[in-house]
Design a protein around this motif. Structure first.
Motif, short mmCIF file in Angstrom:
data_model
loop_
_atom_site.label_atom_id
_atom_site.label_comp_id
_atom_site.label_asym_id
_atom_site.label_seq_id
_atom_site.Cartn_x
_atom_site.Cartn_y
_atom_site.Cartn_z
N ASN A 106 5.14 17.80 -10.56
CA ASN A 106 4.36 16.82 -11.30
C ASN A 106 5.16 15.52 -11.43
N THR A 107 4.46 14.43 -11.51
CA THR A 107 5.13 13.16 -11.80
C THR A 107 4.30 12.42 -12.84
N TRP A 108 4.97 11.63 -13.61
CA TRP A 108 4.25 10.80 -14.57
C TRP A 108 5.10 9.60 -14.91
N ARG A 109 4.47 8.65 -15.51
CA ARG A 109 5.16 7.40 -15.82
C ARG A 109 5.01 7.11 -17.31
N VAL A 110 6.10 6.62 -17.89
CA VAL A 110 6.11 6.23 -19.30
C VAL A 110 6.52 4.76 -19.39
N ASP A 111 5.81 4.00 -20.19
CA ASP A 111 6.22 2.59 -20.44
C ASP A 111 5.91 2.33 -21.90
N PHE A 112 6.96 2.31 -22.69
CA PHE A 112 6.76 2.37 -24.13
C PHE A 112 7.86 1.65 -24.89
N TRP B 105 8.37 -1.34 -26.01
CA TRP B 105 8.86 -2.66 -25.58
C TRP B 105 9.28 -3.53 -26.76
N TRP B 106 8.76 -3.27 -27.95
CA TRP B 106 9.07 -4.15 -29.07
C TRP B 106 10.45 -3.87 -29.64
N ARG B 107 11.04 -2.75 -29.31
CA ARG B 107 12.41 -2.47 -29.75
C ARG B 107 13.31 -2.30 -28.53
N ARG C 170 12.66 -1.08 -24.62
CA ARG C 170 11.64 -0.62 -23.67
C ARG C 170 12.11 0.63 -22.94
N TRP D 16 10.95 2.63 -19.77
CA TRP D 16 10.04 2.51 -18.60
C TRP D 16 10.60 3.44 -17.54
#
Lengths: 394, 1021, 84
Positions: free
Chosen positions: C38-44, C46-48, C50, C52
């Motif tokens: 499985n693969t997945w992406r996280v991008d979270f 950013w306000w403190r 980031r 990614w």
């Protein structure tokens, strides 16, 4: 003779470092909205008062530095003042909610006016050495002493002789009385702005108008106050620290230190059957700065796991910007876990009672008489507060 | 540009998915264009708010737009619908309307049953993760998923239902896509790939996160609704193909679906309800009849009938005859009900509007231009704006609803958009900053639009070095991006759309906050773009005040004034206006007007029109005011760049002031038709003026040359138009308002008591507070009587040639309470406090307010003693016949100053002396001038004045200068504060209500100002 | 026992086709990738700070079932979890 020590802008003095010259406002936040907790003298002169919305306060004093209020730190500073005053008398008491100004009473006993003033000057000196500018009022009761103290300039002291209280208070504004906002408003509306005016009215009329508060403010306006100064009981604290050889940034490591410090402290408390409610967590950082946070738990903390969880919660308010070299944990508001019950009987009497209870249970049945043992008085459900055991089995 | 792919994005949200989509329709279109896409769908949540804008942008970019929406069903699942044809559009509008009316305002829930019979012309995609099928599969409930799929299949049919596949690189996306694809195969349906786009470019996810937090009133740290990554942008075909490599048909099917969606939004006038005409006359004929009949009644000259014919022809060609009859009918109804009303705006340019009694202005008498309102060249259909008595406007709105039916009439919506302040506040809150910090920063923000935040000096001043911190950089950047974003839907102030067919066939409607009101999903701009016409039913409080004043006059005297018969030439009225004695007078009472009126010296109706037009931000910014005044004063010669300009500009002494003059200049110099002139005028006022105007330039120069005007002169004239045209004011609008200026001035001049009473009863309105109105009335020798429990009514009334204040001015007194008191009083006055207490059940606070305001002074008892007695009632001591301890209480006597202060605290005004009176002796001793003395001083003298601050203005055009007005017992003193002085004394000025100011007198004619050098608080005396 | 490495352990990864991991080196041993589950992406955040990352759950020929991630900001690879 009662001395009232008034330290204006107390919280500001506590928070301010020597180099600070900017006006200062201390604020507390709830739901994103800030309110003024206390302000320094400069900000107060510009109209910043406790309870004011912070946005309003900033508009009045835009150049002020806004700091997060630390009631715990203020309270500890008050404790320091009480400790100092306890050297003069065992009867020392602080007024609650010391923030904008701290007011402490001490009963210095039957002294001549001269001696009383001498003691007062000594106290002023001692407090000045600790960085607090105080004024002291001397009188035969707490109220008059507090009015005198609050009207004086810092560094000075004044005595009101016994019998002259009413005369002293005649021209004093009613704002010194313990009024709620509505009563204050109504007094102003009625044009009653000085205590002499209140003292001159029939007490029954004030009671009719303001209820029990009316009686109280009349008595106080006449210079009568029967409240005594309570005895000073120093607080119990427990402290533990952990120093690191090298600065630590790993949160997991720090949290495991919390756990071990909590266990260590709780062991000490458990031995004495004590619990605590306030925790002060201090992180000393690599750049020689300190971060501090404190919290007061709603329930007494009596196990290491509950203490650890609470410490974790408190620590979430801290955001260390570099490595931590020391963790300090201090427990305040320590009190017995289990309420102490007065013993009505001495030991031989207890044994005799037990023998009688056994006899009664044999006569009337084993399920008629029970011995009560207080188990967990802080438990949420009452049925878990105590444990019943049949006398026969005990 | 990427390689063309057959992928078409069929599921995209713009910022019209309120507080969810993070790109404008234009940005989505631009991105699609960059990616080489030739088709794009817009599917906002339960709405088509952005459809007109999206279609316009798409056409401009050469992209075929596909319209649709993502609907919320009654189990809160989502369904994506795309419009194939006209039937599909009507069904979509009906479904959205049903969904919106089935839920509280701002929400939408469509019952699945409502889909029955409304699926024709629509293509359904099974939706995102919130779609019923996907949701069931995520819960591993294959049976439910299959059931949901079969339901949709049954509703939409095999050719119009597709299983939607989305892949955002989430951990379970592979599995979900596989299951969806398997299910689609199982039921024999096709699959279509979409990306559930919420922003155009990948970095749009920052703003999208912030919008979600604003919507949910939470912070980024605390929100659990943020998307886990930034994959919800408009992707290229190649990117989508890579994601769906295992399902290539999902990509190709998007084109197959898109090709079926051929619906084009219908532009042009809506079909208006056929107005019932007598004897089956056509609307054109009936309209003609009405106009001619009225023209004959007014005794119009022959040549005016040519104008009537011309206008009627244009109206007919524009298909607006019915529209005029509908408006005429609404106005007729209002007048029959005695509701004051009059048209305003560009409609006043129309003689037909005048003859139909819609507009009070005969355009021929005022040299107005019909083409400013309507012409064959103008593509946009104009609205007619009508002002009604604000207190009775709702009756007119309900009349329209009742006459045409709720399905055929709706208010136009408007979008409340983010501005600089709200953008910083909302973005800052989402980033976890405390409100007080944000309020501190935004309170004195010097920019209005958030896109200009990087220019804001007040922001830099407030934050200092903090502005470089990451958090504040983020706030400023994100707040700038929010510029113009819609925040929520509101109701346009009075615009109503009426249609023959159910409105929901053309545009969905949704409920407004007010009951029995609903709004179209298109706002004013969108309706204009589409070409739908509306009627603006506006409320104007001045009309209410005028109506009430007339009513008061007729109640109190035998003559009923008929304002419609006034001839606008009474010297007494103009004398009053010229001395700037205009407090309360419509449009000319402001401080700025008062400064100019003595110089402008209006003596005619035409002068009033100029007064209204001149003192506006536009002419001030366009630097037209001073040139006009100098020419009027004879300080500057009146010259025209070319003699042909004289006709157009002589009424304004050669200065371009009116929009109608732009048309005339274009006509006179370049031979433009009036219609072409109007197009040029619109271009001058448009946002992106450069490109819009340039295309007229060549025509203008060529036309001028044909008329023998030299090229350089023509160029100069064109540049003048370019410089000033955008700031000009519609003369027709000013003319309509001038009628009200004159009427209100006439009432003040001849019936001041009734006029002030009416103003006081219709607050809030106008420039001045009630306290100033009261003071002005007193200066005009009108006695003001305080509130009196035995004499007052709820509203203010006339009494003994004066004004008796009403209970509406007592804090906490609502209309119901006021009426209750009057009813309890009946015909028997209250004798004393106990009598009052027994007959009227009021709270203690209200009674205290009445006492403090002096309403019980009639009993000759000191107010403080009355207040004291209030408490004793609660103890019911007297009922026990016990002697009250309070009976012999002596309380301090209330001084006059304290009385006034008490009254101010409760009513916001004082009927006694002006507060300054109490300090006058002291002020005189210190040589501080009153307004009377100040206004006599010659220019250049250094003086000190004092007064209550009643106005404090900081116009954006004033470059930091502040204008403060002080009031004392005699009148006003105007202060001008330079920026540096304001900074130095800001704290005093902001915190003081009574102010001392020292400076130099500046006198210009009869207008005197103080150029402030120093301010002091009053207590510094 | 499944091991979770907090922020992750830095590893070297070789890619196939420039996209999927081919093998990675950890504790001085090379672990060829047998398959990507499985693969997945996280991008979270950013306000403190980031975060990614692209995550890959894969099994290796050396018998490991692991989760590794590619930090897209620093272009570094980390071993996050080893499943038992």
């Amino acid at each position: 003779m009662i001395a009232c020590i008034s330290i204006p802008y107390f919280a500001a003095h506590v928070m301010r470092s020597a180099q600070d010259s900017k006006p200062m406002i201390m604020a507390r936040y709830k739901g994103g909205r800030g309110k003024v907790y206390a302000a320094c003298e400069t900000a107060s002169d510009m109209g910043v008062k406790p309870g004011l919305a912070l946005s309003h306060a900033r508009a009045l004093c835009p150049e002020a530095e806004v700091l997060l209020a630390s009631p715990g730190q203020t309270r500890r500073a008050v404790e320091g003042v009480l400790e100092t005053l306890s050297e003069y008398s065992q009867w020392v008491e602080a007024e609650r909610h010391a923030a904008q100004s701290a007011t402490v009473y001490t009963d210095i006993g039957k002294l001549t006016p001269y001696d009383g003033q001498q003691i007062a000057r000594q106290i002023i000196q001692r407090l000045a050495e600790k960085g607090f500018q105080a004024s002291i009022g001397l009188a035969s009761n707490k109220f008059v002493a507090s009015v005198v103290a609050k009207r004086m300039q810092t560094g000075s002291t004044q005595l009101v002789r016994k019998g002259e209280e009413a005369a002293y208070l005649v021209g004093c504004p009613v704002t010194y009385l313990p009024l709620d906002a509505e009563t204050a408003r109504r007094l102003d509306l009625l044009g009653l702005r000085q205590m002499g005016q209140l003292a001159g009215l029939p007490r029954a009329a004030l009671i009719e108008q303001f209820g029990t508060l009316g009686k109280r403010i009349h008595l106080l306006s006449c210079g009568e106050d029967t409240r005594r100064v309570a005895k000073y009981i120093p607080p119990i604290t427990q402290t533990a620290t952990c120093q690191f050889d090298a600065a630590v940034e790993d949160r997991f490591v720090v949290e495991s230190v919390f756990a071990s410090l909590s266990a260590e402290l709780m062991l000490q408390l458990a031995d004495q059957q004590m619990a605590c409610r306030e925790v002060l967590l201090t992180l000393h950082l690599d750049d020689h700065t300190e971060l501090e946070a404190s919290g007061v738990s709603r329930e007494p903390l009596s196990t290491s796991s509950s203490l650890y969880r609470f410490v974790q919660q408190v620590s979430e308010r801290l955001r260390p910007h570099c490595g931590i070299i020391e963790v300090g944990l201090r427990l305040n508001q320590i009190a017995p876990l289990v309420p102490r019950q007065l013993s009505l009987f001495d030991q031989p009497q207890v044994e005799a009672l037990h023998t009688i209870m056994l006899g009664l249970s044999e006569r009337y049945g084993v399920d008629c008489f029970y011995q009560v043992e207080v188990h967990a008085h802080a438990a949420r459900l009452p049925e878990f507060h105590f444990h019943l055991e049949p006398v026969a089995a005990a | 540009m990427t390689n063309p792919s057959c992928y078409v994005e069929l599921h995209a949200h713009s910022y019209f998915s309120l507080l969810d989509g993070a790109s404008s329709p234009d940005e989505l279109v631009n991105r699609a264009q960059t990616l080489g896409m030739s088709l794009l769908a817009l599917t906002d949540h339960d709405a088509v708010y952005g459809a007109p804008r999206f279609v316009q942008a798409a056409h401009k970019a050469g992209i075929r737009p596909i319209l649709g929406a993502e609907l919320t069903l009654d189990d809160y699942s989502h369904l994506t619908l795309l419009v194939k044809d006209e039937q599909g559009w009507q069904n979509l509008c009906a479904l959205i309307t049903a969904a919106r009316h089935n839920a509280p305002k701002g929400e939408a829930v469509l019952s699945v049953g409502a889909l029955e019979g409304h699926t024709g012309g629509l293509i359904a995609l099974s939706g995102c993760r919130q779609g019923r099928i996907a949701r069931a599969l995520l819960k591993r409930d294959k049976a439910a998923a299959l059931s949901a799929a079969n339901d949709l299949l049954r509703l939409f049919g095999t050719t119009n239902f597709w299983v939607e596949l989305q892949h955002h690189r989430l951990p379970d996306d592979n599995r979900l896509v596989a299951h969806l694809a398997a299910l689609a195969t199982h039921i024999g349906m096709g699959v279509a790939a979409t990306n559930n786009v919420h922003y155009a470019a990948p970095d749009g996810h920052l703003l999208q996160d912030v919008l979600v937090c604003i919507r949910d009133n939470t912070t980024l740290d605390e929100s659990n609704k943020l998307r886990p990554n930034s994959e919800y942008y408009l992707k290229s075909g190649n990117e989508i193909e890579a994601l769906f490599a295992a399902y290539p048909q999902a990509v190709t099917n998007t084109l197959r679906i898109a090709e079926q969606c051929t619906f084009e939004l219908q532009y042009g006038l809506q079909e208006l309800p056929r107005f019932p005409t007598p004897c089956s006359l056509t609307a054109d004929t009936y309209l003609h009849q009405l106009c001619i009949k009225r023209a004959m009644q007014l005794g119009f000259a022959i040549h005016t009938y040519e104008q009537i014919d011309y206008e009627l022809r244009v109206i007919h060609n524009s298909g607006l005859s019915n529209y005029f009859l509908i408006v005429w009918d609404i106005v007729r109804y209002a007048r029959e009900q005695g509701i004051l009303c009059q048209g305003r705006g560009s409609a006043a340019n129309s003689l037909v509007a005048y003859l139909l009694d819609i507009s009070p202005i005969n355009p021929l008498s005022h040299d107005l231009v019909f083409e400013r309102f309507l012409s064959s060249e103008r593509q946009v259909v104009p609205d007619i704006d009508i002002d009604f008595d604000a207190a009775r406007r709702e009756e007119v709105i309900q009349y329209v609803y009742q006459r045409y039916g709720l399905e055929h009439a709706a208010m136009a919506s408007t979008f409340v958009t983010f501005r600089a302040r709200s953008a910083i506040r909302d973005v800052g809150r989402s980033l976890g900053l405390p409100l007080d910090v944000l309020e501190h920063v935004t309170t004195s923000l010097d920019v209005h639009q958030s896109r200009n935040l990087h220019d804001s000096t007040s922001l830099k001043d407030a934050l200092g070095g903090q502005i470089e911190m990451q958090t504040w950089q983020q706030i400023v950047q994100l707040a700038e991006q929010l510029d113009g974003f819609p925040r929520h839907l509101g109701i346009h102030n009075g615009g109503m759309v009426i249609t023959e067919m159910p409105l929901a066939h053309r545009v969905p409607t949704e409920p407004a906050t007010m009951t029995d009101r609903h709004v179209t999903q298109w706002d004013k701009e969108a309706l204009e773009d589409i070409g739908m016409v509306k009627i603006d039913i506006l409320g104007l409080r001045m009309l209410s005040a005028i109506a009430e004043a007339v009513s008061l006059i007729s109640e109190n005297s035998e003559r009923v004034p008929d304002l419609s018969q006034l001839t606008f030439d009474d010297p007494a009225v103009y004398n009053m206006i010229c001395t700037a004695d205009t407090v309360g007078v419509f449009q000319v009472e402001s401080r700025a007007q008062a400064q100019v009126l003595p110089r402008l010296n209006p003596r005619s109706f035409a002068d009033l029109i100029i007064c209204i037009s001149l003192i506006r931000p536009g002419p001030v910014q366009g630097d037209m005011v001073h040139p006009y005044l100098r020419r009027r004063d004879g300080e500057e010669a009146i010259n025209y760049l070319h003699p042909l300009l004289e006709d157009a500009l002589k009424e304004t002494l050669g200065v371009i002031l009116f929009q109608e003059q732009c048309l005339k200049v274009a006509q006179s110099i370049a031979g433009f038709t009036a219609g072409q002139g109007e197009l040029l005028r619109r271009a001058l006022g448009a946002k992106n003026t450069g490109a819009a105007i340039d295309k007229f330039y060549n025509d203008f120069i060529a036309g001028a040359a044909a008329k023998g005007v030299e090229t350089d002169v023509a160029e100069t004239i064109f540049n003048r138009l370019r410089a000033f045209g955008g700031y000009s004011f519609p003369k027709s609008h000013a003319a309509s308002f001038a009628v009200l200026v004159y009427h209100s001035a006439w009432l003040k001049c001849y019936h001041p008591a009734a006029f002030y009473t009416a103003l006081l009863n219709n607050q809030p309105m106008g420039f001045w507070s009630p306290a100033i109105l009261i003071n002005d009335a007193q200066r005009h020798s009108i006695p003001i009587y305080p509130v009196d429990v035995n004499r007052s009514q709820y509203g203010c009334i006339l009494e003994d040639k004066g004004i008796r204040l009403g209970f509406n001015y007592i804090n906490g007194f609502g209309e119901e309470t006021g009426k209750k008191l009057v009813e309890a009083r009946g015909g028997a006055p209250f004798e004393h406090l106990k009598d009052f207490r027994q007959r009227v059940m009021l709270s203690r606070n209200l009674m205290e307010n009445l006492i403090a305001a002096g309403a019980m002074d009639i009993w000759q008892q000191p107010r403080r003693n009355l207040i004291w007695q209030l408490a004793t009632f609660q103890n019911d001591v007297k009922m026990l016949n016990l002697i009250s301890a309070s009976e012999a209480i002596a309380l301090p006597v209330l001084s006059q100053a304290e009385k006034a202060s008490m009254e101010y605290g409760i009513t916001g005004l004082s009927t006694g002396s002006h507060p300054i009176v109490f300090y006058r002796l002291q002020l005189n001793q210190h040589g501080i001038l009153s307004s009377l003395q100040f206004n006599q001083h010659p220019t250049g003298n250094k003086v000190c004045v004092a007064g209550l601050i009643v106005v404090h203005q900081a116009p954006p055009t004033a470059k930091g200068y502040r204008f403060i007005t002080l009031e004392d017992e005699h009148g006003f003193i105007n202060l001008i504060v330079k920026p540096k002085i304001y900074v130095e004394f800001r704290r005093i000025i902001r915190s003081a209500s009574l102010l001392l100011a020292e400076g130099q007198v500046q006198r210009q004619g009869t207008v005197t100002n103080l150029i402030v050098e120093r301010c002091m608080p009053f207590k510094g005396l | 026992m499944t091991r979770l490495f907090g922020g992750g352990v830095l590893i070297d990864v070789a890619l196939q086709n420039g996209a999927l991991p081919k093998h990675f080196r950890w504790q001085r041993r090379v672990h060829p990738v047998k398959g990507v589950t499985n693969t997945w992406r996280v991008d979270f955040g950013w306000w403190r700070l980031r975060i990614w990352r692209d995550y890959f759950k894969l099994h290796t020929t050396t018998g490991l079932l692991v989760v590794i991630y590619h930090d897209l900001l620093t272009d570094s690879w980390y071993l996050q979890t080893i499943y038992d």
